[in-house]
Structure formats: structure tokens, C-alpha cells
Design a protein around this motif. Structure first.
Motif, PDB file in Angstrom:
ATOM      1  N   GLY A 168       0.808  -1.215   0.000  1.00  0.00           N
ATOM      2  CA  GLY A 168       0.000   0.000   0.000  1.00  0.00           C
ATOM      3  C   GLY A 168       0.838   1.261   0.000  1.00  0.00           C
ATOM      4  O   GLY A 168       0.508   2.246  -0.664  1.00  0.00           O
ATOM      5  N   LEU A 169       1.949   1.254   0.748  1.00  0.00           N
ATOM      6  CA  LEU A 169       2.836   2.420   0.759  1.00  0.00           C
ATOM      7  C   LEU A 169       3.495   2.621  -0.603  1.00  0.00           C
ATOM      8  O   LEU A 169       3.650   3.749  -1.074  1.00  0.00           O
ATOM      9  CB  LEU A 169       3.892   2.260   1.846  1.00  0.00           C
ATOM     10  N   ALA A 170       3.887   1.515  -1.242  1.00  0.00           N
ATOM     11  CA  ALA A 170       4.438   1.613  -2.596  1.00  0.00           C
ATOM     12  C   ALA A 170       3.395   2.174  -3.556  1.00  0.00           C
ATOM     13  O   ALA A 170       3.697   2.981  -4.440  1.00  0.00           O
ATOM     14  CB  ALA A 170       4.926   0.244  -3.071  1.00  0.00           C
ATOM     15  N   GLY A 171       2.141   1.759  -3.374  1.00  0.00           N
ATOM     16  CA  GLY A 171       1.069   2.283  -4.214  1.00  0.00           C
ATOM     17  C   GLY A 171       0.837   3.766  -3.990  1.00  0.00           C
ATOM     18  O   GLY A 171       0.594   4.518  -4.940  1.00  0.00           O
ATOM     19  N   ALA A 172       0.908   4.219  -2.729  1.00  0.00           N
ATOM     20  CA  ALA A 172       0.738   5.644  -2.443  1.00  0.00           C
ATOM     21  C   ALA A 172       1.828   6.464  -3.117  1.00  0.00           C
ATOM     22  O   ALA A 172       1.573   7.528  -3.690  1.00  0.00           O
ATOM     23  CB  ALA A 172       0.749   5.872  -0.930  1.00  0.00           C
ATOM     24  N   LEU A 173       3.066   5.980  -3.064  1.00  0.00           N
ATOM     25  CA  LEU A 173       4.167   6.672  -3.727  1.00  0.00           C
ATOM     26  C   LEU A 173       3.923   6.752  -5.236  1.00  0.00           C
ATOM     27  O   LEU A 173       4.034   7.828  -5.846  1.00  0.00           O
ATOM     28  CB  LEU A 173       5.481   5.957  -3.419  1.00  0.00           C
ATOM     29  N   GLY A 174       3.590   5.614  -5.837  1.00  0.00           N
ATOM     30  CA  GLY A 174       3.375   5.597  -7.280  1.00  0.00           C
ATOM     31  C   GLY A 174       2.192   6.443  -7.712  1.00  0.00           C
ATOM     32  O   GLY A 174       2.242   7.138  -8.737  1.00  0.00           O
ATOM     33  N   GLY A 175       1.099   6.412  -6.918  1.00  0.00           N
ATOM     34  CA  GLY A 175      -0.091   7.184  -7.281  1.00  0.00           C
ATOM     35  C   GLY A 175       0.181   8.672  -7.330  1.00  0.00           C
ATOM     36  O   GLY A 175      -0.236   9.372  -8.273  1.00  0.00           O
ATOM     37  N   TYR A 176       0.909   9.184  -6.358  1.00  0.00           N
ATOM     38  CA  TYR A 176       1.173  10.620  -6.343  1.00  0.00           C
ATOM     39  C   TYR A 176       2.289  11.013  -7.293  1.00  0.00           C
ATOM     40  O   TYR A 176       2.352  12.169  -7.741  1.00  0.00           O
ATOM     41  CB  TYR A 176       1.433  11.094  -4.915  1.00  0.00           C
ATOM     42  N   LEU A 177       3.170  10.100  -7.616  1.00  0.00           N
ATOM     43  CA  LEU A 177       4.141  10.364  -8.672  1.00  0.00           C
ATOM     44  C   LEU A 177       3.410  10.610  -9.992  1.00  0.00           C
ATOM     45  O   LEU A 177       3.713  11.556 -10.724  1.00  0.00           O
ATOM     46  CB  LEU A 177       5.107   9.188  -8.789  1.00  0.00           C
ATOM     47  N   VAL A 178       2.423   9.754 -10.273  1.00  0.00           N
ATOM     48  CA  VAL A 178       1.643   9.896 -11.510  1.00  0.00           C
ATOM     49  C   VAL A 178       0.773  11.145 -11.463  1.00  0.00           C
ATOM     50  O   VAL A 178       0.571  11.824 -12.478  1.00  0.00           O
ATOM     51  CB  VAL A 178       0.784   8.635 -11.738  1.00  0.00           C
ATOM     52  N   LEU A 179       0.257  11.496 -10.280  1.00  0.00           N
ATOM     53  CA  LEU A 179      -0.629  12.655 -10.171  1.00  0.00           C
ATOM     54  C   LEU A 179       0.116  13.967 -10.385  1.00  0.00           C
ATOM     55  O   LEU A 179      -0.377  14.872 -11.058  1.00  0.00           O
ATOM     56  CB  LEU A 179      -1.313  12.654  -8.794  1.00  0.00           C
ATOM     57  N   PHE A 180       1.317  14.105  -9.822  1.00  0.00           N
ATOM     58  CA  PHE A 180       2.018  15.384  -9.868  1.00  0.00           C
ATOM     59  C   PHE A 180       2.914  15.533 -11.085  1.00  0.00           C
ATOM     60  O   PHE A 180       3.298  16.656 -11.422  1.00  0.00           O
ATOM     61  CB  PHE A 180       2.826  15.587  -8.588  1.00  0.00           C
ATOM     62  N   GLY A 181       3.265  14.433 -11.753  1.00  0.00           N
ATOM     63  CA  GLY A 181       4.089  14.550 -12.947  1.00  0.00           C
ATOM     64  C   GLY A 181       3.502  15.459 -14.008  1.00  0.00           C
ATOM     65  O   GLY A 181       4.179  16.386 -14.501  1.00  0.00           O
ATOM     66  N   PRO A 182       2.225  15.269 -14.404  1.00  0.00           N
ATOM     67  CA  PRO A 182       1.650  16.136 -15.436  1.00  0.00           C
ATOM     68  C   PRO A 182       1.535  17.597 -15.026  1.00  0.00           C
ATOM     69  O   PRO A 182       1.461  18.475 -15.884  1.00  0.00           O
ATOM     70  CB  PRO A 182       0.258  15.528 -15.658  1.00  0.00           C
ATOM     71  N   LEU A 183       1.505  17.893 -13.713  1.00  0.00           N
ATOM     72  CA  LEU A 183       1.430  19.284 -13.279  1.00  0.00           C
ATOM     73  C   LEU A 183       2.667  20.073 -13.696  1.00  0.00           C
ATOM     74  O   LEU A 183       2.631  21.307 -13.762  1.00  0.00           O
ATOM     75  CB  LEU A 183       1.270  19.351 -11.756  1.00  0.00           C
ATOM     76  N   VAL A 184       3.753  19.366 -13.992  1.00  0.00           N
ATOM     77  CA  VAL A 184       4.968  20.013 -14.480  1.00  0.00           C
ATOM     78  C   VAL A 184       5.020  20.007 -16.001  1.00  0.00           C
ATOM     79  O   VAL A 184       5.308  21.024 -16.637  1.00  0.00           O
ATOM     80  CB  VAL A 184       6.218  19.312 -13.906  1.00  0.00           C
ATOM     81  N   SER A 185       4.736  18.848 -16.610  1.00  0.00           N
ATOM     82  CA  SER A 185       4.953  18.701 -18.057  1.00  0.00           C
ATOM     83  C   SER A 185       3.931  19.448 -18.904  1.00  0.00           C
ATOM     84  O   SER A 185       4.298  20.121 -19.875  1.00  0.00           O
ATOM     85  CB  SER A 185       4.948  17.215 -18.430  1.00  0.00           C
ATOM     86  N   ILE A 186       2.655  19.347 -18.564  1.00  0.00           N
ATOM     87  CA  ILE A 186       1.609  19.921 -19.424  1.00  0.00           C
ATOM     88  C   ILE A 186       1.723  21.445 -19.540  1.00  0.00           C
ATOM     89  O   ILE A 186       1.671  21.997 -20.656  1.00  0.00           O
ATOM     90  CB  ILE A 186       0.213  19.494 -18.930  1.00  0.00           C
TER      91      ILE A 186
END
Length: 464
Positions: free
Chosen positions: A281-299
Motif C-alpha cells: 500500500g505504501l508503494a502504491g501511495a508513492l506511485g499514485g502521487y508520482l503519476v498525479l504530480f508529474g503532469p502538473l509540471v509537463s503539461i
């Protein structure tokens, strides 16, 4: 003086009200909204800060980088402290610290003072975030835990959604200092609401010495890792600093794990990490927010470089947290009730991966990017609440704030890595940014698929 160190009772009328649990969730949602609004609003003020302070982007980025470093370092320790001292008490003092520091940020006469005030602000944010999940879990009936966590996640998504638009309007009209001052009235209202709506802590952990060596080792590891990523992405430091920083990060991480495994007052409960459900679950939390915040920079980088403008980029970007909020709020109604948390995690992560993969096709097209972001956000809106529920259901209530702090620490690391990974992809691709955005989208899709695989193989289906 003693009253300032004790948790206050809720008024009898509030305590006995049938909606008392949801009043408490609402009070927590104010903090969730405020924290994510701040996370998504500050980067829009970077150009104005550069002009006023005559500083480079690499220097101004420390306004966010320093905040993330302190937040990640303190989350787990503050969660453990709250289990002993009282979650409501630590939460309310966190709001006081965050609000006062926000006002100081708005008054900062120099970039160095601003960064220092942001470090204090991050300490207050850690006191908020380490307790938010535990307060929701301890306030609502266990059968409604996923709904409560979904509301909290939706409040976070709303803060993320409004951040780009609110930040753009404030910077363009009132000035960048109002990006911080806007937190002051919200913080004052949140302190009052929390005092009267949040329940006192009923089950507390045992006291003991605070794990200062563990805190130093954890802070050194995360700081060195993020600094190394920042140097590779263009921060003006010597090239030899990258292997040196990576060596420090590795050595500190190994030292941290060995230290935590042998001291009785450890910062992180390693017994919880031996639980495969919690670890996954902790690994999932890390991955989920990595995916969520990545586009906030790129787009925004891609759209602004293509001539769309900051306002259009901000509006397109709201599709991501907007989809997150709708999915987090409506997931229980739209999906079959028989679906447990494992299936929700898998379906949500796969949907997020699909959105990222599709975005790689044409990240510069406004309509296409918006649709892909909405799909990604909807998938994460299913994944995050279900994943958090799995973690919190697997730990005893006495360790709820400790586990909540670990979840938020994983989220913080994921957020920082999301920014770092995308920044690195854009830096390596150079101009134009479309190639870097495609590469970043592919990496984010792979991370989301890995989260789906982890959920399907390791996380037991706990609750319908």
C-alpha cells in the motif's frame, strides 16, 4: 497553560449529533484542500519571484524544494508524536504554524527569508498531513472508512484543481505575495472548526524518547536524493556533486533502516513494514502521487511553449484533479458495491496508465491533453482512496497516526519524484518540450501499471 497542551472536548450538541463523524471529516477536508491548493499554486509565482528578487529559476525552485524536503523528513515522526500527544492537538497546532508561516512568506523581504519561512510552513504542513488520515479513520464508522477517505481525497483534488486558476489570477492582479496570504483567513477558519468539530484522541500510543538520529538519517537520505535529481535536471552545482549526493543518500538510507530496526523508539514502526499489505500500500501511495504530480509540471511547459498561454494551460490542467475529485466522490455509486479495495486499486491504476499512455500521442493538443488528464485523474481517484483504506485497515488503531504519517510520507516522496522525473525528461529533451513530455508520459504510464500489478498480486481484498 496546561489547557494549551490538552485536547478540548467537542460541545455536547456536536458530539451527539448524528452527523458528528462527517462534521469531523469536513474539518479535516479544510486542511486537505488548503495543503493541495498551496502545492499547486506556488509554482505559478516563480516568474514573478525571479523578477522581484533578481534570482534564477534554479534558486527560486528552492521555495518548493525546501518545502518538500522538510515535509518528507517530518511526516512519519510527527505522526508517531501525534499518536502519543493527541492527534487533534498536533493537528490544530499544525494549522497555527502553517498560517503564521504563510503570513511571514507574504512579507519576506528576500529570497533567503522566503525559503526559510517555507521551511517553517512545511513543518506545520507535516503536522496537518500526518494526522489527516488518522483523524478521518478514528472519526467515522469502520464500514464508512472508504467514503470518508474518498471525501478527503476529493478535497485534496479540489485544492489541486483550483490552484492553477487561483494562482494565475492572484499573481496577475494582486501580486505573488497573495499566493501565501490567501492561506491566512482559511487557516484561521480551520483552527476554529477543528477545535469544535474534531474528536479527542481515545486510543494513544505509548510515550518514549524521540528518534532524532532516525529523523536526521531520513532527512539526509531524501535531501541528498532530491538534490542529486535537481542537479541532473539543471541546478547549478558541480557535476561531481551527483555521485557524492547519491552516495550520501544510499549510505543514509542503509543507516536509517538499520537504526530503525534496533531502537525501541524508532521513527518508523518497522513491524508495520513487515506486513506485506502495508508495504504494498505504501508503494502504491508513492506511485499514485508520482503519476498525479508529474503532469502538473509537463503539461504547462508544453502548452505555454506552444503559445497557449498560462491561463489556458491552467484550465486544461484542471481536468486532472477534476477527474480525480469526481471519481473519488462518485466511485462508490458508479462501481458495483461488491467490488473490494483490491479490484478498485487495479481498475483505477490501469485507467491512470491508459490516460498517461494516450497523452504521449500528442501532449501539445489542448483538447486531447485535457481528455487524457481527465482519464488519468479518474483512475487515480479510484486508486488512492481504496489503497489508503487497505493500508489503514491493516494496522491497529493505536498506530493509526503512525501509519497515516507513513502513507503521507510515501505520498510526499512520490510528489517530489513526480516533479523530478518530469523535470529531468524535459531537461534532457531540450526545446521543444513535446519529446520530453512523451517520454515523461510513458514513464508515468509504466509507474501506474506497476501499481496495478502490485495491487493485484500482494494486496488482499479487505472490504467490499
Amino acid at each position: 497553560m496546561r489547557d494549551l497542551l490538552r485536547e478540548s472536548r467537542r460541545p455536547h450538541r456536536v458530539r451527539e449529533h448524528p452527523y458528528a463523524p462527517w462534521f469531523a471529516v469536513g474539518a479535516v477536508c479544510i486542511g486537505a484542500f488548503m495543503g493541495q491548493l498551496d502545492a499547486s499554486i506556488v509554482t505559478l509565482a516563480f516568474p514573478a519571484m525571479q523578477r522581484e528578487f533578481g534570482a534564477s529559476l534554479a534558486a527560486v525552485q528552492w521555495v518548493s524544494l525546501g518545502y518538500l524536503l522538510v515535509l518528507v523528513a517530518l511526516l512519519a515522526g510527527v505522526g508517531r508524536l501525534a499518536d502519543v500527544a493527541g492527534r487533534k492537538l498536533v493537528y490544530l497546532y499544525g494549522f497555527v504554524v502553517f498560517t503564521v508561516a504563510s503570513a511571514a512568506c507574504g512579507l519576506a523581504p528576500s529570497l533567503a527569508v522566503l525559503v526559510a519561512c517555507r521551511l517553517v510552513q512545511a513543518a506545520g504542513a507535516a503536522m496537518l498531513q500526518a494526522n489527516s488520515v488518522a483523524l478521518v479513520v478514528s472519526s467515522v464508522p469502520r464500514a464508512r472508512m472508504r467514503t470518508g477517505l474518498g471525501l478527503q481525497a476529493a478535497a485534496q483534488a479540489l485544492g489541486l484543481a483550483l490552484g492553477p486558476v487561483v494562482g494565475g489570477v492572484l499573481v496577475a492582479t494582486a501580486g505573488w505575495r497573495w499566493v501565501f496570504w490567501i492561506n491566512v483567513p482559511v487557516g484561521c477558519a480551520a483552527v476554529i472548526a477543528g477545535r469544535y468539530l474534531l474528536p479527542r484522541t481515545r486510543h494513544r500510543g505509548r510515550g518514549g524518547r524521540f528518534d532524532w538520529p532516525g529523523l536526521v538519517l531520513l532527512g539526509a537520505s531524501t535531501s541528498a536524493l532530491l538534490l542529486a535529481a535537481s542537479v541532473v535536471s539543471g541546478l547549478d552545482l558541480p557535476s561531481w556533486s551527483v555521485p557524492a549526493l547519491l552516495a550520501v543518500a544510499t549510505g543514509a538510507a542503509i543507516g536509517f533502516w538499520r537504526w530503525e530496526a534496533r531502537v525501541p523508539y524508532a521513527l518508523i514502526d518497522t513491524a508495520l513494514l513487515r506486513n506485506r499489505v502495508v508495504t504494498a500500500g505504501l508503494a502504491g501511495a508513492l506511485g499514485g502521487y508520482l503519476v498525479l504530480f508529474g503532469p502538473l509540471v509537463s503539461i504547462p511547459q508544453v502548452l505555454v511553449a506552444g503559445g497557449s498561454g498560462e491561463l489556458v494551460a491552467g484550465l486544461v490542467l484542471t481536468a486532472l484533479p477534476g477527474g480525480f475529485a469526481v471519481s473519488a466522490l462518485m466511485g462508490d455509486r458508479l462501481l458495483p458495491r461488491a467490488w473490494g479495495d483490491r479490484r478498485r486499486c487495479v481498475v483505477g491504476a490501469v485507467s491512470a496508465a491508459a490516460g498517461c499512455a494516450l497523452a504521449a500521442a500528442d501532449p501539445a493538443a489542448e483538447g486531447w491533453a485535457g481528455a487524457c488528464l481527465a482519464l488519468t485523474g479518474a483512475g487515480l481517484g479510484l486508486f488512492v482512496p481504496a489503497n489508503n483504506t487497505v493500508v489503514m485497515a491493516a494496522v491497529p488503531e493505536r498506530a493509526a497516526a503512525t501509519a497515516g504519517g507513513m502513507v503521507n510520507m510515501a505520498r510526499g516522496i512520490g510528489t517530489a519524484l513526480g516533479v523530478a522525473v518530469v523535470t529531468l525528461a524535459l531537461h534532457l529533451a531540450g526545446h521543444p518540450h513535446e519529446a520530453g513530455a512523451r517520454a515523461a508520459s510513458a514513464v508515468l504510464a509504466a509507474v501506474a501499471l506497476l501499481a496495478a500489478l502490485t495491487a493485484s498480486r500482494r494486496v488482499r481484498d479487505r472490504a467490499p
